[in-house]
Each structure stands twice: as structure tokens, then as C-alpha cells.
Design a protein around this motif. Sequence first.
Motif, PDB file in Angstrom:
ATOM      1  N   VAL A   1      18.283  46.343  66.958  1.00  0.00           N
ATOM      2  CA  VAL A   1      19.344  45.848  67.505  1.00  0.00           C
ATOM      3  C   VAL A   1      19.847  46.978  68.197  1.00  0.00           C
ATOM      4  O   VAL A   1      19.801  48.119  67.630  1.00  0.00           O
ATOM      5  CB  VAL A   1      20.226  45.281  66.458  1.00  0.00           C
ATOM      6  CG1 VAL A   1      21.514  44.622  66.942  1.00  0.00           C
ATOM      7  CG2 VAL A   1      19.418  44.308  65.750  1.00  0.00           C
ATOM      8  N   LYS A   2      20.760  46.788  69.186  1.00  0.00           N
ATOM      9  CA  LYS A   2      21.705  47.743  69.715  1.00  0.00           C
ATOM     10  C   LYS A   2      23.019  47.563  69.452  1.00  0.00           C
ATOM     11  O   LYS A   2      23.515  46.345  69.586  1.00  0.00           O
ATOM     12  CB  LYS A   2      21.492  47.728  71.539  1.00  0.00           C
ATOM     13  CG  LYS A   2      20.124  48.279  71.805  1.00  0.00           C
ATOM     14  CD  LYS A   2      20.087  48.273  73.283  1.00  0.00           C
ATOM     15  CE  LYS A   2      18.855  47.916  73.931  1.00  0.00           C
ATOM     16  NZ  LYS A   2      18.835  47.781  75.319  1.00  0.00           N
ATOM     17  N   GLY A   3      23.923  48.650  69.290  1.00  0.00           N
ATOM     18  CA  GLY A   3      25.312  48.442  68.757  1.00  0.00           C
ATOM     19  C   GLY A   3      25.932  49.785  68.952  1.00  0.00           C
ATOM     20  O   GLY A   3      25.529  50.797  69.345  1.00  0.00           O
TER      21      GLY A   3
ATOM     22  N   VAL B   1      29.145  47.633  62.738  1.00  0.00           N
ATOM     23  CA  VAL B   1      28.894  47.821  64.055  1.00  0.00           C
ATOM     24  C   VAL B   1      29.284  46.336  64.914  1.00  0.00           C
ATOM     25  O   VAL B   1      29.145  45.367  64.501  1.00  0.00           O
ATOM     26  CB  VAL B   1      27.299  47.964  64.031  1.00  0.00           C
ATOM     27  CG1 VAL B   1      26.864  49.091  63.435  1.00  0.00           C
ATOM     28  CG2 VAL B   1      26.568  46.538  63.760  1.00  0.00           C
ATOM     29  N   THR B   2      29.481  46.833  66.050  1.00  0.00           N
ATOM     30  CA  THR B   2      29.734  45.811  67.238  1.00  0.00           C
ATOM     31  C   THR B   2      28.397  45.792  67.902  1.00  0.00           C
ATOM     32  O   THR B   2      27.817  46.700  68.255  1.00  0.00           O
ATOM     33  CB  THR B   2      30.701  45.995  68.179  1.00  0.00           C
ATOM     34  OG1 THR B   2      31.908  46.228  67.546  1.00  0.00           O
ATOM     35  CG2 THR B   2      30.775  45.053  69.455  1.00  0.00           C
ATOM     36  N   HIS B   3      27.350  44.510  67.628  1.00  0.00           N
ATOM     37  CA  HIS B   3      26.186  44.561  68.079  1.00  0.00           C
ATOM     38  C   HIS B   3      25.928  43.501  69.173  1.00  0.00           C
ATOM     39  O   HIS B   3      26.829  42.524  69.297  1.00  0.00           O
ATOM     40  CB  HIS B   3      25.097  44.326  66.782  1.00  0.00           C
ATOM     41  CG  HIS B   3      25.518  42.932  66.121  1.00  0.00           C
ATOM     42  ND1 HIS B   3      25.007  41.729  66.511  1.00  0.00           N
ATOM     43  CD2 HIS B   3      26.007  42.867  64.922  1.00  0.00           C
ATOM     44  CE1 HIS B   3      25.638  40.829  65.360  1.00  0.00           C
ATOM     45  NE2 HIS B   3      26.008  41.573  64.649  1.00  0.00           N
ATOM     46  N   GLU B   4      24.839  43.439  69.685  1.00  0.00           N
ATOM     47  CA  GLU B   4      24.438  42.477  70.754  1.00  0.00           C
ATOM     48  C   GLU B   4      23.986  41.205  69.840  1.00  0.00           C
ATOM     49  O   GLU B   4      23.737  41.293  68.719  1.00  0.00           O
ATOM     50  CB  GLU B   4      23.188  43.049  71.453  1.00  0.00           C
ATOM     51  CG  GLU B   4      21.816  43.381  70.656  1.00  0.00           C
ATOM     52  CD  GLU B   4      21.064  44.153  71.461  1.00  0.00           C
ATOM     53  OE1 GLU B   4      21.323  44.404  72.707  1.00  0.00           O
ATOM     54  OE2 GLU B   4      19.810  44.184  71.264  1.00  0.00           O
TER      55      GLU B   4
ATOM     56  N   ILE C   1      21.357  38.884  68.256  1.00  0.00           N
ATOM     57  CA  ILE C   1      20.413  39.051  67.462  1.00  0.00           C
ATOM     58  C   ILE C   1      19.367  37.745  67.319  1.00  0.00           C
ATOM     59  O   ILE C   1      19.690  36.970  66.815  1.00  0.00           O
ATOM     60  CB  ILE C   1      20.545  39.532  65.828  1.00  0.00           C
ATOM     61  CG1 ILE C   1      21.498  40.733  65.960  1.00  0.00           C
ATOM     62  CG2 ILE C   1      19.057  39.765  65.206  1.00  0.00           C
ATOM     63  CD1 ILE C   1      21.911  40.876  64.582  1.00  0.00           C
TER      64      ILE C   1
ATOM     65  N   ALA D   1      26.900  38.118  70.248  1.00  0.00           N
ATOM     66  CA  ALA D   1      27.148  39.409  69.991  1.00  0.00           C
ATOM     67  C   ALA D   1      28.543  39.339  69.156  1.00  0.00           C
ATOM     68  O   ALA D   1      29.490  38.410  69.172  1.00  0.00           O
ATOM     69  CB  ALA D   1      27.606  40.211  70.917  1.00  0.00           C
TER      70      ALA D   1
ATOM     71  N   THR E   1      31.215  41.513  65.660  1.00  0.00           N
ATOM     72  CA  THR E   1      31.241  42.917  64.995  1.00  0.00           C
ATOM     73  C   THR E   1      31.175  42.456  63.453  1.00  0.00           C
ATOM     74  O   THR E   1      31.948  41.595  63.015  1.00  0.00           O
ATOM     75  CB  THR E   1      32.664  43.555  65.341  1.00  0.00           C
ATOM     76  OG1 THR E   1      32.662  43.864  66.545  1.00  0.00           O
ATOM     77  CG2 THR E   1      32.849  44.881  64.234  1.00  0.00           C
TER      78      THR E   1
ATOM     79  N   ARG F   1      20.660  52.311  68.053  1.00  0.00           N
ATOM     80  CA  ARG F   1      19.694  51.188  68.170  1.00  0.00           C
ATOM     81  C   ARG F   1      19.165  51.323  66.894  1.00  0.00           C
ATOM     82  O   ARG F   1      18.727  52.433  66.348  1.00  0.00           O
ATOM     83  CB  ARG F   1      18.392  51.326  69.378  1.00  0.00           C
ATOM     84  CG  ARG F   1      17.639  50.667  69.342  1.00  0.00           C
ATOM     85  CD  ARG F   1      16.922  50.982  70.714  1.00  0.00           C
ATOM     86  NE  ARG F   1      15.435  50.783  70.257  1.00  0.00           N
ATOM     87  CZ  ARG F   1      14.654  51.055  71.168  1.00  0.00           C
ATOM     88  NH1 ARG F   1      14.937  51.331  72.336  1.00  0.00           N
ATOM     89  NH2 ARG F   1      13.025  50.874  70.825  1.00  0.00           N
TER      90      ARG F   1
END
Length: 75
Positions: A11-13, A27-30, A32, A39, A41, A62
Motif C-alpha cells: 500500500v502507498k500512503g 496513514v492516509t492510504h490509497e 486497498i 482511499a 485515513t 509504501r
Amino acid sequence: MLIGVERSWVVKGVVRALIPETRLIVVTHEEIPGYMPAAMTMGFKAATAKVFEQAKVGDVVRFTLKGVPPDVQIT
């Protein structure tokens, strides 16, 4: 989503906050895929103290999220 089966996602964030008492990384993430369709937080527990200590607020990250949903951790 498969219930009761260990899964992992890359995951990216962006790290937004750190809560040391519980080793929580917010995290604020894309999205999943197969776990969270949008997306957002939210906080995830770091699997180890080392993972937690490496995180800094504002970091673009990441990370691997692993576990049996909903009990997942950043590894």
C-alpha cells in the motif's frame, strides 16, 4: 474479502500521526483492493517496534499490510 485467511497488500500512503502507546501509525492510504474499496485515513498497528520507530509524520511511504482481516498490521 476472504474471512479468516491471512492476506497481505502493498500500500502507498502518507504518515499523518504516530501513537507510541499503542504503536499505531495513522496513514492516509490509497484503495486497498480486496480489503478497503476507497482511499481513507486510518490507523494500523506496527508489527514491531522497529517498524514504528522508522515512521515519521509526513513520510510518503509504501508499506506491507499483513494479517487476517480485520486484524492487520504494518510489517
